[in-house]
Structure formats: structure tokens, C-alpha cells
Design a protein around this motif. Sequence first.
Motif, PDB file in Angstrom:
ATOM      1  N   THR A 200       0.633  -1.369  -0.080  1.00 35.17           N
ATOM      2  CA  THR A 200      -0.020   0.076   0.139  1.00 35.17           C
ATOM      3  C   THR A 200       0.897   1.148   0.076  1.00 35.17           C
ATOM      4  OG1 THR A 200      -1.813  -1.082   1.046  1.00 35.17           O
ATOM      5  CG2 THR A 200      -1.739   1.182   1.293  1.00 35.17           C
ATOM      6  N   LEU A 201       1.793   1.289   0.867  1.00 32.71           N
ATOM      7  CA  LEU A 201       2.802   2.370   0.894  1.00 32.71           C
ATOM      8  C   LEU A 201       3.308   2.447  -0.575  1.00 32.71           C
ATOM      9  CD1 LEU A 201       4.511   2.154   4.427  1.00 32.71           C
ATOM     10  CD2 LEU A 201       2.661   3.554   3.483  1.00 32.71           C
ATOM     11  N   ALA A 202       3.721   1.578  -1.267  1.00 32.82           N
ATOM     12  CA  ALA A 202       4.381   1.633  -2.416  1.00 32.82           C
ATOM     13  C   ALA A 202       3.444   1.826  -3.500  1.00 32.82           C
ATOM     14  CB  ALA A 202       4.952   0.246  -3.100  1.00 32.82           C
ATOM     15  N   ALA A 203       2.221   1.680  -3.438  1.00 32.23           N
ATOM     16  CA  ALA A 203       1.216   2.194  -4.542  1.00 32.23           C
ATOM     17  C   ALA A 203       1.095   3.760  -4.274  1.00 32.23           C
ATOM     18  CB  ALA A 203      -0.158   1.445  -4.200  1.00 32.23           C
ATOM     19  N   LEU A 204       1.062   4.339  -2.983  1.00 39.43           N
ATOM     20  CA  LEU A 204       0.841   5.640  -2.587  1.00 39.43           C
ATOM     21  C   LEU A 204       2.206   6.451  -3.232  1.00 39.43           C
ATOM     22  CD1 LEU A 204      -0.694   5.453   0.878  1.00 39.43           C
ATOM     23  CD2 LEU A 204      -1.804   6.081  -0.955  1.00 39.43           C
ATOM     24  N   ASP A 205       3.135   5.799  -3.048  1.00 40.61           N
ATOM     25  CA  ASP A 205       4.592   6.498  -3.239  1.00 40.61           C
ATOM     26  C   ASP A 205       4.668   6.730  -4.752  1.00 40.61           C
ATOM     27  OD1 ASP A 205       7.477   7.263  -2.610  1.00 40.61           O
ATOM     28  OD2 ASP A 205       7.921   5.513  -3.862  1.00 40.61           O
ATOM     29  N   LEU A 206       3.968   5.828  -5.633  1.00 46.98           N
ATOM     30  CA  LEU A 206       3.977   5.865  -7.034  1.00 46.98           C
ATOM     31  C   LEU A 206       2.813   6.665  -7.460  1.00 46.98           C
ATOM     32  CD1 LEU A 206       4.319   1.953  -7.677  1.00 46.98           C
ATOM     33  CD2 LEU A 206       5.531   3.667  -8.613  1.00 46.98           C
ATOM     34  N   GLY A 207       1.866   6.877  -6.681  1.00 44.62           N
ATOM     35  CA  GLY A 207       0.848   8.084  -6.988  1.00 44.62           C
ATOM     36  C   GLY A 207      -0.314   7.371  -7.897  1.00 44.62           C
ATOM     37  N   LEU A 208      -0.346   5.861  -7.632  1.00 47.30           N
ATOM     38  CA  LEU A 208      -1.595   5.240  -8.463  1.00 47.30           C
ATOM     39  C   LEU A 208      -2.753   5.836  -8.328  1.00 47.30           C
ATOM     40  CD1 LEU A 208      -0.071   1.553  -8.258  1.00 47.30           C
ATOM     41  CD2 LEU A 208       0.604   3.312  -9.882  1.00 47.30           C
ATOM     42  N   GLU A 209      -3.440   5.979  -9.173  1.00 48.63           N
ATOM     43  CA  GLU A 209      -4.932   6.384  -9.209  1.00 48.63           C
ATOM     44  C   GLU A 209      -5.804   5.024  -8.610  1.00 48.63           C
ATOM     45  OE1 GLU A 209      -6.612   9.191  -9.213  1.00 48.63           O
ATOM     46  OE2 GLU A 209      -4.597  10.122  -9.073  1.00 48.63           O
ATOM     47  N   ARG A 210      -5.351   3.977  -9.120  1.00 43.39           N
ATOM     48  CA  ARG A 210      -5.883   2.732  -8.586  1.00 43.39           C
ATOM     49  C   ARG A 210      -4.902   1.580  -8.390  1.00 43.39           C
ATOM     50  NH1 ARG A 210      -9.959   0.222 -13.046  1.00 43.39           N
ATOM     51  NH2 ARG A 210      -9.736  -1.499 -11.479  1.00 43.39           N
ATOM     52  N   TYR A 211      -5.070   0.777  -7.574  1.00 45.87           N
ATOM     53  CA  TYR A 211      -4.039  -0.395  -7.156  1.00 45.87           C
ATOM     54  C   TYR A 211      -3.492  -1.069  -8.394  1.00 45.87           C
ATOM     55  CZ  TYR A 211      -0.930  -3.415  -4.764  1.00 45.87           C
ATOM     56  OH  TYR A 211      -0.001  -3.951  -4.059  1.00 45.87           O
ATOM     57  N   ASP A 212      -2.419  -1.180  -8.765  1.00 45.49           N
ATOM     58  CA  ASP A 212      -1.838  -1.809  -9.718  1.00 45.49           C
ATOM     59  C   ASP A 212      -0.691  -2.907  -9.420  1.00 45.49           C
ATOM     60  OD1 ASP A 212      -0.609  -2.835 -12.294  1.00 45.49           O
ATOM     61  OD2 ASP A 212      -1.016  -1.106 -13.495  1.00 45.49           O
ATOM     62  N   ALA A 218       8.312  -4.994  -7.689  1.00 46.88           N
ATOM     63  CA  ALA A 218       9.536  -4.646  -7.949  1.00 46.88           C
ATOM     64  C   ALA A 218       9.750  -3.130  -7.448  1.00 46.88           C
ATOM     65  CB  ALA A 218      10.163  -5.273  -9.186  1.00 46.88           C
ATOM     66  N   HIS A 219       8.822  -2.472  -7.209  1.00 44.60           N
ATOM     67  CA  HIS A 219       9.013  -1.079  -6.964  1.00 44.60           C
ATOM     68  C   HIS A 219      10.017  -0.769  -5.823  1.00 44.60           C
ATOM     69  CE1 HIS A 219       8.517   3.338  -6.503  1.00 44.60           C
ATOM     70  NE2 HIS A 219       8.070   3.260  -5.062  1.00 44.60           N
ATOM     71  N   ARG A 220      10.891   0.098  -6.023  1.00 41.63           N
ATOM     72  CA  ARG A 220      12.012   0.470  -4.782  1.00 41.63           C
ATOM     73  C   ARG A 220      11.390   1.671  -4.018  1.00 41.63           C
ATOM     74  NH1 ARG A 220      16.630  -2.294  -5.192  1.00 41.63           N
ATOM     75  NH2 ARG A 220      16.806  -3.798  -7.150  1.00 41.63           N
ATOM     76  N   LEU A 221      10.815   1.342  -2.951  1.00 45.71           N
ATOM     77  CA  LEU A 221      10.431   2.361  -1.889  1.00 45.71           C
ATOM     78  C   LEU A 221      11.565   2.974  -1.232  1.00 45.71           C
ATOM     79  CD1 LEU A 221       8.007   3.663  -0.582  1.00 45.71           C
ATOM     80  CD2 LEU A 221       7.750   1.841   0.966  1.00 45.71           C
ATOM     81  N   THR A 222      11.767   3.943  -1.191  1.00 47.09           N
ATOM     82  CA  THR A 222      13.173   4.553  -0.437  1.00 47.09           C
ATOM     83  C   THR A 222      12.445   4.702   1.120  1.00 47.09           C
ATOM     84  OG1 THR A 222      12.565   7.089  -0.783  1.00 47.09           O
ATOM     85  CG2 THR A 222      13.925   5.737  -2.488  1.00 47.09           C
ATOM     86  N   ARG A 227       8.736   7.451   4.885  1.00 50.98           N
ATOM     87  CA  ARG A 227       8.724   8.459   5.786  1.00 50.98           C
ATOM     88  C   ARG A 227       7.701   9.617   5.357  1.00 50.98           C
ATOM     89  NH1 ARG A 227      13.284   8.941   7.025  1.00 50.98           N
ATOM     90  NH2 ARG A 227      13.253   7.696   9.036  1.00 50.98           N
ATOM     91  N   THR A 228       7.708  10.203   4.147  1.00 49.92           N
ATOM     92  CA  THR A 228       6.762  10.837   3.568  1.00 49.92           C
ATOM     93  C   THR A 228       5.495  10.411   3.428  1.00 49.92           C
ATOM     94  OG1 THR A 228       8.499  11.882   2.083  1.00 49.92           O
ATOM     95  CG2 THR A 228       5.996  12.249   1.475  1.00 49.92           C
ATOM     96  N   GLN A 229       5.177   9.106   3.220  1.00 47.40           N
ATOM     97  CA  GLN A 229       3.689   8.495   3.084  1.00 47.40           C
ATOM     98  C   GLN A 229       3.439   8.354   4.588  1.00 47.40           C
ATOM     99  OE1 GLN A 229       1.935   8.250   0.730  1.00 47.40           O
ATOM    100  NE2 GLN A 229       3.846   9.069  -0.629  1.00 47.40           N
ATOM    101  N   LEU A 230       4.157   8.353   5.535  1.00 44.27           N
ATOM    102  CA  LEU A 230       3.829   7.950   7.160  1.00 44.27           C
ATOM    103  C   LEU A 230       3.328   9.300   7.392  1.00 44.27           C
ATOM    104  CD1 LEU A 230       3.489   7.127   9.830  1.00 44.27           C
ATOM    105  CD2 LEU A 230       5.821   7.090  10.130  1.00 44.27           C
ATOM    106  N   GLU A 231       3.925  10.480   7.072  1.00 44.52           N
ATOM    107  CA  GLU A 231       3.468  11.713   7.640  1.00 44.52           C
ATOM    108  C   GLU A 231       2.344  12.008   7.014  1.00 44.52           C
ATOM    109  OE1 GLU A 231       6.980  13.954   6.644  1.00 44.52           O
ATOM    110  OE2 GLU A 231       8.178  13.313   8.108  1.00 44.52           O
ATOM    111  N   ARG A 232       2.292  11.898   5.816  1.00 44.02           N
ATOM    112  CA  ARG A 232       0.995  12.270   4.968  1.00 44.02           C
ATOM    113  C   ARG A 232      -0.195  11.502   5.557  1.00 44.02           C
ATOM    114  NH1 ARG A 232      -0.256   9.846  -1.136  1.00 44.02           N
ATOM    115  NH2 ARG A 232      -2.292  10.860  -1.402  1.00 44.02           N
ATOM    116  N   LEU A 233      -0.126  10.092   5.821  1.00 44.64           N
ATOM    117  CA  LEU A 233      -1.347   9.464   6.435  1.00 44.64           C
ATOM    118  C   LEU A 233      -1.810   9.913   7.831  1.00 44.64           C
ATOM    119  CD1 LEU A 233       0.027   6.017   5.006  1.00 44.64           C
ATOM    120  CD2 LEU A 233      -2.059   7.166   4.122  1.00 44.64           C
TER     121      LEU A 233
END
Length: 307
Positions: A200-212, A218-222, A227-233
Motif C-alpha cells: 500500500t505504501l508503494a502504491a501511494l509512493d507511486l501516486g497510483l490512481e488505482r492499485y496496480d 519490484a518498486h523500490r520504496l526509499t 517516511r513521507t507517506q507516513l507523515e501524509r497518512l
Amino acid sequence: MRVAAVDLGTNTTRLLVADVDDGRVGEVHRETRITRLGEGVDARGRLLPLPIARVRNALSDYRRTLERLGAERTLAVATSAVRDAENGEAFLGEVEWSYGFATRLVSGDEEAELTRRGVAPKPGTLVVDIGGGSTELIVDDFHASLDIGSVRYTERFVRTDPPEPQELVDCARAVDAVLEDRAAQIEAQHAIGVAGTVTTLAALDLGLERYDRARVHAHRLTTAGARTQLERLAALPLRERRELPAIEPDRAPVIVAGAVILVSILDRFGLAEIEVSERDILDGIALAAAELPVPEEGAAPPGAYTC
């Protein structure tokens, strides 16, 4: 051989129907329901009637799906919530009786091994599996099952909406206290993350409009991105978290604690990023299902499939 794997997790009940051939898992159908089986287990030590009903509803649908798709063998594996509940084994017996699934209540070590089989990581890779009730850390022959999970730590630390900063600090300190005991045993330059919090954090990091799933895998979540997504959520009330694209609405209540756990792990082990994998314990369960003995004709218990 076509098999069905069912993961009776703390937060989700999941199904994978797959063709297993020579150790390879070919996905036919994958489905997830957020059932919160572990709701209240941390405080009360029991599986509660409403979560059990949610799981049974999901299993009834899954039974019809796997029969329609021609699965020859089905294995349902129960993890943290069922391990911790005093009525867990009784619940699992009811699942086997009602639906005719082979069932297995696994220890934390066995859960980690199933995850390792499913992910098939390269040597020296840290596999991080953040569940609802526990988190598995796996490196080569070492594996640890820790009682930190998105549901468990939401119930312990997240009491306001949106969470107060001190709640997040307390949650992170508690996670790090558990990790500190394991840090000396784990050394890894590369990590793979599996299960709903990480994906889920990867999907948010990618900015997906729907889960893909194809883009998430294989996305590399830094660490900075996590941390950016944690702060946002954490800044959003639950109602707004539910409305975010690419996030399952029923995952929104526990995603903040899950994100705290992930960021704490990345910080503790000095990892700049984590590779996200859609392959996980379900794939390992599918491999184990293929190793089950041939079902005996008429072996289903009386009353099976009627619930």
C-alpha cells in the motif's frame, strides 16, 4: 497441479488459486478481504464473534471460487491472531470441518519459512513481512517472528483521529525496543518487503490512481519515501485516509501503525530503500498445498461446506 492457498491473517483473509509445477507458482486467481480476525485479540486473548463471522463469510465465497476454478487441494494457514487466541485451535477446527480445507496453525518460525519459500530471495536479502499481529524478519537461515503488527500496534497506541504526534512517537519507540534485541543478529544490504502495509505504501509512493500489482511489484520504496507517506497518512483523519486512491478503505484504520513499523525497521537496519514484492506467504502456502497427500474420497467431515 492446481491448488488453493488460504491465508488466515490477523488483518486479512486471502486466497490464491495457482498452478504449481516443478516448484513454480503460476497465479490463476488472487483475492483479499480485510476481515480483521485479530480485532481485540491483543487485549482479550480471544477471537471475537464478529471477526469470526467476517472470516467465515469470506471463506464461503472462496470455497465457491476455488471449486469453480478446479483446485485439487486446499491448504488454509493461520498465523498470529489464531496463535495468540485461546479459542484459536477450536476456530481452525471449525474451518476444517465446515469447508473441508486442510488447515495448519503455524508457529512464527514456520510462518517465516513459508514466506521465504514464497519470495525466494537472493542470499543475504532481508525479507520484511509486516502483518496485522506480527512481523517476520528473514535473512538466509535466520528468521525471527516479532509481536509487532499493524492491528496490534494500532490497538495499543493509536487512540485519536488523526493520531497525536506523541502516539506515533510511543509506537515507534515500542517497535524499536523490540528490534533492538534482534539488530545484532541481522546484517543485510538489501531488503524485500511483502504484504499489505508495504504494498500500500508503494502504491501511494507511486501516486497510483488505482492499485496496480504489476507496477507495485519490484518498486523500490526509499526510506525517505516511506517516511513521507507516513507523515501524509498520519496527518489525515480516518475518513480522508479511506478515500485515498490505491488504498483499500478497510486498511486505512491500521495503515499508520504499519507505516511506523516499516520506517522503524528501515531506520534500525540502516536501509536506504526496500524492494516491494507481490510474492509472499500465499505463494509459499501454495507450494505447501501441492505437497499435501491426495485427498481421500469421502474424507470430508459430515456437514462440510454447509456454513
